[in-house]
Design a protein around this motif. Structure first.
Motif, PDB file in Angstrom:
ATOM      1  N   VAL A   1      18.787   8.587  72.496  1.00  0.00           N
ATOM      2  CA  VAL A   1      20.226   8.795  72.318  1.00  0.00           C
ATOM      3  C   VAL A   1      20.510   8.784  70.819  1.00  0.00           C
ATOM      4  O   VAL A   1      20.270   7.785  70.156  1.00  0.00           O
ATOM      5  CB  VAL A   1      21.036   7.657  72.992  1.00  0.00           C
ATOM      6  N   PRO A   2      21.006   9.911  70.284  1.00  0.00           N
ATOM      7  CA  PRO A   2      21.253   9.936  68.841  1.00  0.00           C
ATOM      8  C   PRO A   2      22.429   9.039  68.457  1.00  0.00           C
ATOM      9  O   PRO A   2      23.399   8.922  69.197  1.00  0.00           O
ATOM     10  CB  PRO A   2      21.587  11.404  68.571  1.00  0.00           C
ATOM     11  N   SER A   3      22.301   8.416  67.298  1.00  0.00           N
ATOM     12  CA  SER A   3      23.382   7.558  66.826  1.00  0.00           C
ATOM     13  C   SER A   3      24.282   8.359  65.898  1.00  0.00           C
ATOM     14  O   SER A   3      23.816   8.958  64.934  1.00  0.00           O
ATOM     15  CB  SER A   3      22.789   6.361  66.082  1.00  0.00           C
ATOM     16  N   ARG A   4      25.595   8.365  66.215  1.00  0.00           N
ATOM     17  CA  ARG A   4      26.541   9.111  65.375  1.00  0.00           C
ATOM     18  C   ARG A   4      26.786   8.358  64.073  1.00  0.00           C
ATOM     19  O   ARG A   4      26.818   8.953  63.005  1.00  0.00           O
ATOM     20  CB  ARG A   4      27.854   9.299  66.141  1.00  0.00           C
TER      21      ARG A   4
ATOM     22  N   TYR B   1      18.692   5.649  69.446  1.00  0.00           N
ATOM     23  CA  TYR B   1      18.388   4.564  70.385  1.00  0.00           C
ATOM     24  C   TYR B   1      17.408   5.137  71.407  1.00  0.00           C
ATOM     25  O   TYR B   1      17.367   6.346  71.618  1.00  0.00           O
ATOM     26  CB  TYR B   1      19.623   4.136  71.167  1.00  0.00           C
ATOM     27  N   ALA B   2      16.660   4.230  72.055  1.00  0.00           N
ATOM     28  CA  ALA B   2      15.891   4.658  73.225  1.00  0.00           C
ATOM     29  C   ALA B   2      16.486   3.931  74.423  1.00  0.00           C
ATOM     30  O   ALA B   2      16.858   2.761  74.316  1.00  0.00           O
ATOM     31  CB  ALA B   2      14.429   4.294  73.057  1.00  0.00           C
ATOM     32  N   LEU B   3      16.608   4.632  75.545  1.00  0.00           N
ATOM     33  CA  LEU B   3      17.010   3.941  76.771  1.00  0.00           C
ATOM     34  C   LEU B   3      15.798   3.149  77.252  1.00  0.00           C
ATOM     35  O   LEU B   3      14.667   3.616  77.140  1.00  0.00           O
ATOM     36  CB  LEU B   3      17.446   4.943  77.834  1.00  0.00           C
TER      37      LEU B   3
ATOM     38  N   SER C   1      12.445   1.390  71.619  1.00  0.00           N
ATOM     39  CA  SER C   1      11.435   1.806  72.583  1.00  0.00           C
ATOM     40  C   SER C   1      10.749   0.596  73.241  1.00  0.00           C
ATOM     41  O   SER C   1      10.500  -0.399  72.584  1.00  0.00           O
ATOM     42  CB  SER C   1      10.399   2.635  71.835  1.00  0.00           C
ATOM     43  N   THR C   2      10.477   0.698  74.546  1.00  0.00           N
ATOM     44  CA  THR C   2       9.671  -0.328  75.234  1.00  0.00           C
ATOM     45  C   THR C   2       8.393   0.325  75.725  1.00  0.00           C
ATOM     46  O   THR C   2       8.462   1.406  76.316  1.00  0.00           O
ATOM     47  CB  THR C   2      10.399  -0.906  76.465  1.00  0.00           C
ATOM     48  N   PRO C   3       7.263  -0.308  75.496  1.00  0.00           N
ATOM     49  CA  PRO C   3       6.009   0.384  75.800  1.00  0.00           C
ATOM     50  C   PRO C   3       5.606   0.258  77.263  1.00  0.00           C
ATOM     51  O   PRO C   3       4.857  -0.609  77.633  1.00  0.00           O
ATOM     52  CB  PRO C   3       5.000  -0.352  74.916  1.00  0.00           C
ATOM     53  N   GLU C   4       6.101   1.128  78.118  1.00  0.00           N
ATOM     54  CA  GLU C   4       5.660   1.133  79.514  1.00  0.00           C
ATOM     55  C   GLU C   4       4.816   2.366  79.790  1.00  0.00           C
ATOM     56  O   GLU C   4       4.510   2.672  80.931  1.00  0.00           O
ATOM     57  CB  GLU C   4       6.854   1.081  80.471  1.00  0.00           C
TER      58      GLU C   4
END
Ligand code: ASP
Length: 637
Positions: free
Chosen positions: A189-192, A199-201, A179-182
């Protein structure tokens, strides 16, 4: 019956041929824009990205091609082989760049047919946007869209070339990240392979670009996609593109000079001069003078007119004497009828505890001197619209009156922003009357070679070296010294006005905890024509200060570690002073294309509901896919 292309090659584009080419034998390929059947003569307007050329199929010249042309329909793909010939004087079309010539075809190949399209790309304006988005490939065939895409390409290229020449490296940063704090919601995005993790985009490459400075790469830029899951408005997209940059050892001025350089290059790439350096204003001054932190300088700002009234007069008018009394002026609106004034009422936000006076005739009856002074102070011409905005003594809004030295109180800001927003709304409504926005439109259209109207200013804004003078049409402005924190009344907490990696002013640092409201940030915005084009800051490069900021934001050490541990760790390995900025590419292109929405300058945009109508995304997925991702399917009703 369709023809094979064989070994044929296109010799010219459909936008290329001129009178000087008469007599040449050419092969053009493209889409049928329109078809006109005059019996022995069939005219096909052939279109590609570059333009339109008229093809003539004469039964005598092309006994085989002519019958084929009878069956050709709009959007069929054809190849025409023939001679360029001058049109007769009465057939010359000055509106078309190729309007002096036509192709007398000897051969016609029908390379592909087309279903009847839901709309014709030959139409300049298509009102149903949903259909345009669903059939985006047809929409993009329209010259208007091709033009926007071309402008986008030119701007991105100019920015790249400029930054590269200044020693910036373009470096890619990951999309599958944390995560980026904007300040927006993340797309996850789930990790298999790592069950139960996501993940966060990136909302921006913020932490990566700072880490690149810690890595010693000195100057980074990227024309990069950012993802923010926000409630969408007309000028937002869930994925959008930023011109993102970061540099080591900069002062604020260093960043400004870099941005001014690439902005001037971007404007020059579309034929417009943008004078540099850009003017600057502090956040407080912007609020005082415009009631907004992204001022549109094409129209006059607010004028402080508190002095035109005595305290008794303010009382009579039920105006709160402790709050600002300002006037806004929109030039050349002319006198408004009572009905017109009433219609403007919904444009004013009363919930900000402000009120306005727009009936100056009535005011003049009771307070003639005040109105005379008002006209003087605002330098108003007789046909200008003048509106006074002030605090309403009768409504109490719950806002802080606390005043820090040199700063505006929340309540003052409320009144000023009511005035500022009213100014923006009235400016939009009376755009035809004041004409200030038409100058921008004219410059944009002229630069794109499309201006049909004479210049709305005298003398026309043409300058040397082939560039149009953009100084009246485009009014950039740096807004500096934003407050470091914003107070959130609901939670009573302080939030970063930008993001938590923004450096406070060194001189304000000792008040971080004792008086957070008075701390200014080394945070700056670039505004242009009432739009925010970009934001950036000089960053915190010391771990001790970063920790103080987290503390001031009420974030525990554990929480900070959990969210940004890797970054706090990196800060401890010789982090140099650094800073940067990110500018919205989509918005910049929108301005320079004279487009009404971001969707006009993005090849495959999403709707206001974040839907891609062409590919029909988002969509449901198979249960097995969910299982693989360790997600339990929600019960479907
Ligand atoms: N990451 C910030 C943003 O996207 C820009 C910056 O601070 O450079 O707004």
């Amino acid at each position: 019956m369709l023809d094979f292309l064989g070994t044929r090659q296109r010799s010219n584009t459909c936008g290329e041929l001129r009178a000087a080419d008469a007599g040449k034998t050419v092969t053009l390929m493209g889409w049928v824009n329109r078809r006109r059947d005059h019996g022995n003569l069939i005219f096909l307007d052939l279109r590609d990205r570059y333009g339109i050329t008229q093809i003539v199929l004469d039964r005598e010249i092309s006994p085989e091609g002519h019958p084929k042309a009878e069956h050709v329909r709009p959007e069929y793909v054809v190849a025409a082989i023939g001679k360029v010939r001058l049109r007769g004087a009465d057939a010359i079309n000055p509106k078309m760049e190729t309007g002096e010539i036509e192709i007398a075809a000897t051969e016609l190949l029908v390379l592909n047919d087309s279903k009847v399209p839901p709309f014709s790309p030959a139409e300049p304006a298509i009102s149903n946007e949903e259909v345009r988005l669903k059939f985006r490939y047809l929409d993009l065939r329209r010259p208007e869209m091709a033009h926007n895409i071309e402008i986008r390409h030119k701007i991105a290229l100019a920015v790249r070339e400029h930054l590269s020449a200044q020693g910036f490296y373009e470096i890619e940063t990951p999309f599958l990240t944390g995560s980026t704090p904007e300040g927006a919601r993340d797309y996850l995005v789930p990790s298999r392979v790592n069950p139960g993790t996501f993940y966060a985009l990136p909302q921006s490459p913020q932490l990566f670009k700072q880490i690149l400075m810690i890595s010693g790469l000195d100057k980074y830029f990227q024309i990069v996609r950012c993802f923010r899951d926000e409630d969408l408005r007309a000028d937002r997209q869930p994925e959008f593109t930023q011109i993102d940059l970061e540099m080591t050892f900069p002062q604020q001025d260093t960043v400004f000079a870099v941005v001014e350089g690439f902005m001037a290059a971007a404007f020059a790439a579309v034929g417009i001069t943008l004078p540099i350096p850009f003017p600057r204003i502090t956040y407080d001054e912007a609020m005082r003078q415009f009631g907004i932190d992204k001022p549109d300088l094409r129209l006059p700002g607010l004028t402080d007119v508190r002095s035109i009234f005595s305290t008794e007069q303010l009382q009579t008018l039920a105006i709160d004497p402790a709050l600002p009394v300002v006037a806004l002026r929109i030039p050349k609106v002319g006198e408004l009828s009572r009905k017109e004034r009433d219609d403007n009422k919904p444009l004013f936000e009363t919930k900000k505890g402000a009120k306005y006076i727009d009936d100056l005739k009535r005011l003049e009856k009771s307070f003639p001197d005040a109105v005379t002074k008002l006209r003087e102070l605002t330098s108003a011409e007789p046909d200008d619209l003048l509106v006074i905005v002030a605090g309403d003594a009768a409504t109490h809004i719950s806002a802080s009156d606390t005043k820090f030295e040199g700063r505006l109180s929340e309540r003052e800001i409320a009144v000023l922003s009511a005035a500022g927003n009213f100014r923006v709304e009235l400016a939009k409504k009376y755009a035809d009357r004041h004409g200030a926005f038409a100058v921008t439109e004219w410059v944009v259209q002229s630069a794109g070679g499309k201006a049909q109207l004479p210049a709305p200013v005298d003398p026309p804004l043409v300058k040397n070296e082939g560039l149009l003078d953009g100084s009246l049409a485009f009014r950039p402005l740096w807004v500096t010294d934003f407050p470091m924190f914003e107070h959130e009344p609901e939670t009573g907490s302080w939030q970063p006005a930008h993001h938590p990696f923004t450096s406070p002013h060194e001189e304000d640092m000792d008040r971080l905890v004792s008086d957070p409201a008075s701390v200014r940030a080394r945070y700056y915005d670039l505004a242009m024509n009432g739009l925010e084009l970009g934001s950036g800051s000089i960053r915190i490069h010391r771990q001790d200060i970063q920790q103080q900021i987290f503390r001031a934001l009420g974030m525990s050490e554990e929480e900070a570690k959990k969210r940004f541990g890797f970054f706090l760790e990196a800060l401890q390995y010789g982090t140099p002073p650094h800073g940067g900025i990110a500018l919205g590419l989509d918005r910049l292109v929108m301005i320079l294309a004279g487009a009404s929405s971001l969707r006009e300058v993005i090849a495959f945009p999403k709707t206001a509901k974040a839907i891609d109508l062409m590919v029909d995304a988002p969509s449901t997925v198979r249960d097995e896919q969910l299982k693989e991702l360790h997600i339990r399917p929600a019960a479907r009703s």
